[in-house]
Design a protein around this motif. Structure first.
Motif, PDB file in Angstrom:
ATOM      1  N   PHE A  71      34.595  30.547  76.904  1.00  0.00           N
ATOM      2  CA  PHE A  71      33.370  30.162  76.198  1.00  0.00           C
ATOM      3  C   PHE A  71      33.350  28.656  75.955  1.00  0.00           C
ATOM      4  O   PHE A  71      32.325  28.002  76.149  1.00  0.00           O
ATOM      5  N   LEU A  72      34.489  28.105  75.518  1.00  0.00           N
ATOM      6  CA  LEU A  72      34.552  26.664  75.299  1.00  0.00           C
ATOM      7  C   LEU A  72      34.324  25.904  76.601  1.00  0.00           C
ATOM      8  O   LEU A  72      33.657  24.870  76.608  1.00  0.00           O
ATOM      9  N   GLY A  73      34.873  26.432  77.687  1.00  0.00           N
ATOM     10  CA  GLY A  73      34.663  25.807  78.991  1.00  0.00           C
ATOM     11  C   GLY A  73      33.184  25.712  79.339  1.00  0.00           C
ATOM     12  O   GLY A  73      32.703  24.671  79.809  1.00  0.00           O
ATOM     13  N   GLU A  74      32.447  26.786  79.088  1.00  0.00           N
ATOM     14  CA  GLU A  74      30.994  26.784  79.325  1.00  0.00           C
ATOM     15  C   GLU A  74      30.301  25.780  78.424  1.00  0.00           C
ATOM     16  O   GLU A  74      29.407  25.048  78.856  1.00  0.00           O
ATOM     17  N   LEU A 106      38.250  22.373  70.861  1.00  0.00           N
ATOM     18  CA  LEU A 106      39.299  22.396  71.883  1.00  0.00           C
ATOM     19  C   LEU A 106      40.472  21.510  71.454  1.00  0.00           C
ATOM     20  O   LEU A 106      41.630  21.909  71.558  1.00  0.00           O
ATOM     21  N   LYS A 107      40.173  20.329  70.914  1.00  0.00           N
ATOM     22  CA  LYS A 107      41.237  19.428  70.437  1.00  0.00           C
ATOM     23  C   LYS A 107      42.033  20.071  69.309  1.00  0.00           C
ATOM     24  O   LYS A 107      43.260  19.980  69.265  1.00  0.00           O
ATOM     25  N   GLU A 108      41.334  20.724  68.376  1.00  0.00           N
ATOM     26  CA  GLU A 108      42.014  21.393  67.263  1.00  0.00           C
ATOM     27  C   GLU A 108      42.927  22.501  67.780  1.00  0.00           C
ATOM     28  O   GLU A 108      44.052  22.672  67.304  1.00  0.00           O
ATOM     29  N   GLU A 110      49.915  22.346  73.186  1.00  0.00           N
ATOM     30  CA  GLU A 110      49.820  22.116  74.633  1.00  0.00           C
ATOM     31  C   GLU A 110      48.371  21.831  75.027  1.00  0.00           C
ATOM     32  O   GLU A 110      47.443  22.180  74.308  1.00  0.00           O
ATOM     33  N   SER A 111      48.221  21.206  76.184  1.00  0.00           N
ATOM     34  CA  SER A 111      46.881  20.953  76.712  1.00  0.00           C
ATOM     35  C   SER A 111      46.294  22.261  77.221  1.00  0.00           C
ATOM     36  O   SER A 111      46.969  23.029  77.904  1.00  0.00           O
TER      37      SER A 111
END
Length: 122
Positions: A87-90, A107-109, A116-117
């Motif tokens: 969902f975040l990718g979208e 995403l950063k949080e 990890e990345s």
């Protein structure tokens, strides 16, 4: 129902921002208080589905609730990474800058919490 000619006549009517803030806090705190992965999973799925709504406000509210859950549940929220990352990718590709920016913040949080990345999973 017609909107009032002047909101000054109705000083107790909350603003849209106030309603949104209360909604995020209410849903988020309800989840935190439930204290169960079993209950969090369907709620998280429904909230994530709101991020696919046509209306920008719905997408932002969904993201704000996800952000609330990440901030309050911390490491416990990481159990939902596999379902949340797509969902975040979208949302990182959303045409609306506020949506895209909020997705980046979340995403950063999550990367900070997981240590990890997460970009490779997007």
């Amino acid at each position: 129902m017609d909107s009032p000619a002047s909101l000054e006549l109705y000083p107790d009517i909350p603003s849209v921002k106030e309603v949104d803030d209360l909604l995020v806090a209410c849903v988020g705190q309800m989840a935190v208080t439930a204290g169960s992965l079993l209950l969090w999973q369907p709620l998280n799925q429904e909230v994530l589905m709101q991020t696919r709504a046509e209306k920008v406000r719905s997408r932002i509210l969904g993201l704000r609730i996800v952000q609330f859950l990440v901030e309050k549940l911390k490491e416990e929220y990481l159990a939902f990474l596999p379902e949340t990352i797509p969902f975040l990718g979208e949302l990182l590709e959303d045409v609306e800058l506020p949506v895209k920016s909020l997705a980046q913040e979340i995403l950063k949080e999550m990367e900070t919490l997981s240590g990890e990345s997460l970009r490779q999973y997007l």
